[in-house]
Design a protein around this motif. Structure first.
Motif, PDB file in Angstrom:
ATOM      1  N   MET A 170       0.824  -1.206   0.000  1.00  0.00           N
ATOM      2  CA  MET A 170       0.000   0.000   0.000  1.00  0.00           C
ATOM      3  C   MET A 170       0.861   1.260   0.000  1.00  0.00           C
ATOM      4  O   MET A 170       0.509   2.265  -0.611  1.00  0.00           O
ATOM      5  N   ALA A 171       1.986   1.203   0.707  1.00  0.00           N
ATOM      6  CA  ALA A 171       2.838   2.389   0.814  1.00  0.00           C
ATOM      7  C   ALA A 171       4.257   1.945   1.149  1.00  0.00           C
ATOM      8  O   ALA A 171       4.465   0.929   1.820  1.00  0.00           O
ATOM      9  N   TYR A 172       5.228   2.730   0.668  1.00  0.00           N
ATOM     10  CA  TYR A 172       6.632   2.426   0.936  1.00  0.00           C
ATOM     11  C   TYR A 172       7.387   3.724   1.200  1.00  0.00           C
ATOM     12  O   TYR A 172       7.139   4.735   0.543  1.00  0.00           O
ATOM     13  N   SER A 173       8.275   3.689   2.177  1.00  0.00           N
ATOM     14  CA  SER A 173       9.079   4.860   2.519  1.00  0.00           C
ATOM     15  C   SER A 173      10.492   4.426   2.875  1.00  0.00           C
ATOM     16  O   SER A 173      10.684   3.361   3.471  1.00  0.00           O
ATOM     17  N   ARG A 174      11.466   5.240   2.511  1.00  0.00           N
ATOM     18  CA  ARG A 174      12.845   4.961   2.912  1.00  0.00           C
ATOM     19  C   ARG A 174      13.077   5.277   4.391  1.00  0.00           C
ATOM     20  O   ARG A 174      14.107   4.913   4.952  1.00  0.00           O
ATOM     21  N   ARG A 175      12.132   5.921   5.025  1.00  0.00           N
ATOM     22  CA  ARG A 175      12.279   6.262   6.441  1.00  0.00           C
ATOM     23  C   ARG A 175      12.025   5.031   7.315  1.00  0.00           C
ATOM     24  O   ARG A 175      11.157   4.214   7.011  1.00  0.00           O
ATOM     25  N   PRO A 176      12.723   4.908   8.442  1.00  0.00           N
ATOM     26  CA  PRO A 176      12.494   3.793   9.380  1.00  0.00           C
ATOM     27  C   PRO A 176      11.275   4.074  10.249  1.00  0.00           C
ATOM     28  O   PRO A 176      11.394   4.399  11.433  1.00  0.00           O
ATOM     29  N   GLU A 190      12.938  -6.935  19.049  1.00  0.00           N
ATOM     30  CA  GLU A 190      14.129  -7.666  18.651  1.00  0.00           C
ATOM     31  C   GLU A 190      14.041  -8.115  17.199  1.00  0.00           C
ATOM     32  O   GLU A 190      12.971  -8.473  16.699  1.00  0.00           O
ATOM     33  N   ASP A 191      15.193  -8.099  16.520  1.00  0.00           N
ATOM     34  CA  ASP A 191      15.307  -8.601  15.149  1.00  0.00           C
ATOM     35  C   ASP A 191      14.234  -7.982  14.250  1.00  0.00           C
ATOM     36  O   ASP A 191      13.532  -8.675  13.505  1.00  0.00           O
ATOM     37  N   LEU A 192      14.123  -6.670  14.283  1.00  0.00           N
ATOM     38  CA  LEU A 192      13.041  -5.960  13.599  1.00  0.00           C
ATOM     39  C   LEU A 192      12.933  -6.283  12.104  1.00  0.00           C
ATOM     40  O   LEU A 192      11.825  -6.495  11.598  1.00  0.00           O
ATOM     41  N   PRO A 193      14.047  -6.361  11.329  1.00  0.00           N
ATOM     42  CA  PRO A 193      13.912  -6.623   9.887  1.00  0.00           C
ATOM     43  C   PRO A 193      13.285  -7.963   9.539  1.00  0.00           C
ATOM     44  O   PRO A 193      12.831  -8.147   8.406  1.00  0.00           O
ATOM     45  N   GLY A 207      -9.304  -3.678  10.068  1.00  0.00           N
ATOM     46  CA  GLY A 207      -8.365  -4.601   9.442  1.00  0.00           C
ATOM     47  C   GLY A 207      -6.928  -4.346   9.855  1.00  0.00           C
ATOM     48  O   GLY A 207      -6.509  -3.192  10.057  1.00  0.00           O
ATOM     49  N   LYS A 208      -6.163  -5.430   9.991  1.00  0.00           N
ATOM     50  CA  LYS A 208      -4.758  -5.324  10.359  1.00  0.00           C
ATOM     51  C   LYS A 208      -3.892  -5.274   9.100  1.00  0.00           C
ATOM     52  O   LYS A 208      -3.910  -6.201   8.296  1.00  0.00           O
ATOM     53  N   MET A 209      -3.143  -4.184   8.940  1.00  0.00           N
ATOM     54  CA  MET A 209      -2.278  -4.011   7.778  1.00  0.00           C
ATOM     55  C   MET A 209      -0.834  -4.299   8.186  1.00  0.00           C
ATOM     56  O   MET A 209      -0.250  -3.545   8.980  1.00  0.00           O
ATOM     57  N   PRO A 210      -0.232  -5.359   7.691  1.00  0.00           N
ATOM     58  CA  PRO A 210       1.150  -5.682   8.066  1.00  0.00           C
ATOM     59  C   PRO A 210       2.106  -4.556   7.692  1.00  0.00           C
ATOM     60  O   PRO A 210       1.946  -3.896   6.656  1.00  0.00           O
ATOM     61  N   ILE A 211       3.103  -4.347   8.536  1.00  0.00           N
ATOM     62  CA  ILE A 211       4.142  -3.374   8.242  1.00  0.00           C
ATOM     63  C   ILE A 211       5.493  -4.045   8.436  1.00  0.00           C
ATOM     64  O   ILE A 211       5.714  -4.785   9.406  1.00  0.00           O
ATOM     65  N   LEU A 212       6.381  -3.811   7.490  1.00  0.00           N
ATOM     66  CA  LEU A 212       7.701  -4.434   7.492  1.00  0.00           C
ATOM     67  C   LEU A 212       8.752  -3.353   7.366  1.00  0.00           C
ATOM     68  O   LEU A 212       8.708  -2.542   6.432  1.00  0.00           O
ATOM     69  N   GLU A 213       9.685  -3.322   8.313  1.00  0.00           N
ATOM     70  CA  GLU A 213      10.800  -2.381   8.227  1.00  0.00           C
ATOM     71  C   GLU A 213      12.099  -3.143   7.993  1.00  0.00           C
ATOM     72  O   GLU A 213      12.405  -4.104   8.690  1.00  0.00           O
ATOM     73  N   GLU A 214      12.849  -2.690   6.984  1.00  0.00           N
ATOM     74  CA  GLU A 214      14.165  -3.238   6.694  1.00  0.00           C
ATOM     75  C   GLU A 214      15.168  -2.096   6.700  1.00  0.00           C
ATOM     76  O   GLU A 214      14.806  -0.939   6.925  1.00  0.00           O
TER      77      GLU A 214
END
Length: 304
Positions: A170-176, A190-193, A207-214
């Motif tokens: 849905m959305a992407y950002s270079r910010r953490p 712990e082990d966020l990525p 609804g729950k929208m997954p969020i992934l930070e790398e």
């Protein structure tokens, strides 16, 4: 009906024979330092092993090279793209124009798969990229089935790709974004990525929208897992030549069973029955129809 290239994002090398048997024809992998938002990040050594295994099984293989590169990172990007060239993959998924420019110099732009998330929404933009001699263009997620079919009428289908299964961005950002939030509330994860259980809930929806930070940024995904059983016959008949199944929030076995179910629908099985069976097997996937019938505020193909 033209032959279709079925693409699966890989999590476990041991799954390759079963993926092949299910009807998957192309394996797509992420590599540490090269890829973002992939089902798994393999090491460079593992990538070489997977490439050899795919060759032995008669599978095509592609590498995700979808990082966004800042100017000071261009030497690193050049070194990595030359490394990819030495691996000789069948396709290279990218979104940064700098990758295209270097690939053209290296003479491998015909292997590029342009997948910029939200930008490929009409036939004119897609045809422009194809005229620039990229091998394939991936359609944006937020266009309707009607718009997809309209684009397929105007563009060479064998050079179009569509994600038909898996979570959509849905959305992407270079910010953490997650790290910044955790810092503000004085908490840590712990082990966020590698966390796949974090999610957002909007104030107006449940609804729950997954969020992934790398390391390269953060992405938010739709609350449901895209499932295209009801649409697959129209999509296959449209001439679109490449269908992608993603496993970022699932697993290889779920993709294997989904591919088998799509095959059954194309052979005459009831789409709703196949979806019901898959839902019973994987209730946590929360299958939905994505944007197929959800027209956004901005015009897409009509603007072309």
């Amino acid at each position: 009906m033209k032959q279709i290239n079925w693409i699966a994002a890989l999590q476990q090398t041991a799954s390759l024979p079963a993926l092949k048997k299910s009807g998957i024809t192309t394996i797509r992998i992420g590599v540490e330092g090269y890829s973002v938002r992939t089902a798994r990040l393999f090491s460079r050594e593992e990538a070489a092993v997977i490439a050899a295994a795919c060759q032995n099984l008669g599978l095509r293989w592609e590498i995700v090279f979808n990082r966004l590169w800042m100017e000071e990172e261009l030497p690193e990007m050049e070194a990595k793209l030359k490394q990819i060239q030495s691996w000789n993959p069948d396709g290279i998924v990218y979104m940064d124009p700098a990758v295209f420019m270097l690939a053209k110099v290296l003479g491998i732009q015909d292997r590029l798969i342009y997948a910029p998330d939200t930008l490929t929404t009409n036939s004119q933009d897609i045809q422009l990229m194809l005229d620039m001699e990229v091998g394939r263009v991936a359609l944006a997620a937020e266009i309707t089935l009607e718009e997809i079919l309209q684009i397929a009428e105007k563009v060479e289908g064998s050079r179009l790709e569509l994600q038909i299964h898996g979570r959509q961005v849905m959305a992407y950002s270079r910010r953490p974004l997650v790290s910044n939030y955790l810092q503000m509330i004085h908490k840590t994860v712990e082990d966020l990525p590698h966390q796949r259980g974090l999610y957002l809930i909007e104030a107006t929806r449940s609804g729950k929208m997954p969020i992934l930070e790398e390391a390269a940024g953060a992405a938010v995904y739709m609350e449901s897992t895209l499932c295209s059983f009801a649409q697959i016959r129209q999509l296959a008949a449209s001439g679109i030549g490449n269908f992608a199944l993603d496993s970022l929030f699932s697993c290889d076995q779920q993709l294997i069973e989904a591919r088998q179910a799509y095959a059954a629908v194309l052979e005459g099985a009831d789409p709703m029955e196949m979806q019901a069976q898959l839902t019973e097997r994987w209730p946590q996937m929360n299958y939905g129809s994505g944007y197929y019938a959800m027209k956004t505020n901005l015009t897409k193909e009509d603007a072309a």
